[in-house]
Design an enzyme around this catalytic site. Sequence first.
Site, mmCIF file in Angstrom:
data_model
loop_
_atom_site.group_PDB
_atom_site.id
_atom_site.type_symbol
_atom_site.label_atom_id
_atom_site.label_comp_id
_atom_site.label_asym_id
_atom_site.label_seq_id
_atom_site.Cartn_x
_atom_site.Cartn_y
_atom_site.Cartn_z
ATOM 1 N N PRO A 118 7.622 -1.086 8.379
ATOM 2 C CA PRO A 118 6.970 -2.300 7.762
ATOM 3 C C PRO A 118 8.116 -2.966 6.761
ATOM 4 C CG PRO A 118 5.708 -0.402 7.007
ATOM 5 C CD PRO A 118 7.060 0.061 7.784
ATOM 6 N N GLU A 119 8.116 -4.517 7.009
ATOM 7 C CA GLU A 119 8.985 -5.106 6.376
ATOM 8 C C GLU A 119 8.701 -6.227 5.449
ATOM 9 O OE1 GLU A 119 12.190 -6.802 8.664
ATOM 10 O OE2 GLU A 119 12.327 -5.184 10.288
ATOM 11 N N LYS A 164 10.578 -5.266 -0.188
ATOM 12 C CA LYS A 164 9.552 -4.375 0.675
ATOM 13 C C LYS A 164 8.782 -3.517 -0.279
ATOM 14 C CE LYS A 164 13.043 -3.664 3.470
ATOM 15 N NZ LYS A 164 13.810 -2.964 4.798
ATOM 16 N N ARG A 173 5.525 10.020 8.494
ATOM 17 C CA ARG A 173 6.792 10.529 8.556
ATOM 18 C C ARG A 173 7.238 10.854 7.150
ATOM 19 N NH1 ARG A 173 11.528 8.191 12.221
ATOM 20 N NH2 ARG A 173 12.469 9.993 11.326
ATOM 21 N N ARG A 178 22.664 -0.002 14.113
ATOM 22 C CA ARG A 178 21.278 -0.148 14.152
ATOM 23 C C ARG A 178 21.129 -1.035 15.582
ATOM 24 N NH1 ARG A 178 18.571 -0.789 9.440
ATOM 25 N NH2 ARG A 178 16.546 -0.683 10.803
#
Length: 297
Positions: free
Chosen positions: A2-3, A59, A126, A281
């Site tokens: 989620p950003e 965030k 997670r 990334r």
Amino acid sequence: MPELPEVETIKRGLVELIIGKKIKTIAVLDSPKSLRASKNDLDAFVINHKISNINRRGKTLIITLDSDYAFLVHLRMTGQLVYREKDFNFGAGHPNDSLIGNLPDKTTRIIIEFTDDSKLFFNDQRKFGYFKLMPKDEVENDSFIKKLGPEPLGTNKSITEQFIKRIRKRNNSLVKAAILDQSVIAGIGNIYADEALFLAKVHPASKVKDLTDDELVSILESAIKVMKLSIKLGGSTDKNYIDAKGNRGTYLNFANVFRREGKPCKNHPDVLIEKIRVAGRGTHICPAEQVIRSNDD
Ligand SMILES: [Zn+2]
């Protein structure tokens, strides 16, 4: 992951749904680290207190109670919040089946029950995310919050100035690494970094020092534009969520490059989007538009 737009979507949804609600119980399931608060503090400052405000910083979600304590909510990799009442469901964050399935399920870490029997579930496959309770006055001094750069969706007029000042301190970094640095600008993650760099026609592996201020401003403005568009599309709420088999509703429909490797560029039908590695990334570019420049040449 989620950003910022997804967290903003959660914030806007919850502002409508839970402000003014009184907490009856809070339970943590199987993963004690998910709830960082002592039992005494929960009894004193959470149970029987009402939600008074919900804010977002980068965030991070900040849920404030009328006890003048607040939960910092870090969704991290796979966090999501799902609100349920009798015939109503709202959920946003990590897009998976828990947004729409029966809850609690095996990903549920925290259940907040309100006095009207509605519930808020924090699901986190997670387990890297967490709720952290602290006095409201200390939120701004929290080590994580304190180091955040300017808020891209804020109304602060000096955001461009602050951004340039902060990113110039990272002149020797690759520009992608610099804009992912939460102390340069708050809330930009991998998706919006790639999309912003594409719109600004800047190669992610360019060094900051080789870019002009105008190019840096263009990256910032592109990031803001694409985040606003994503919020308008609803982030990854359950409304546009379809299933766990790769159909993510409108979540990534705005994307020009992210997860589009091997597909034609929307500007250049003959050119395929490439996936490369930058700053550790996975990174998506149009090789026709995003070329590394060096002012040393
Ligand atoms: Zn292109």
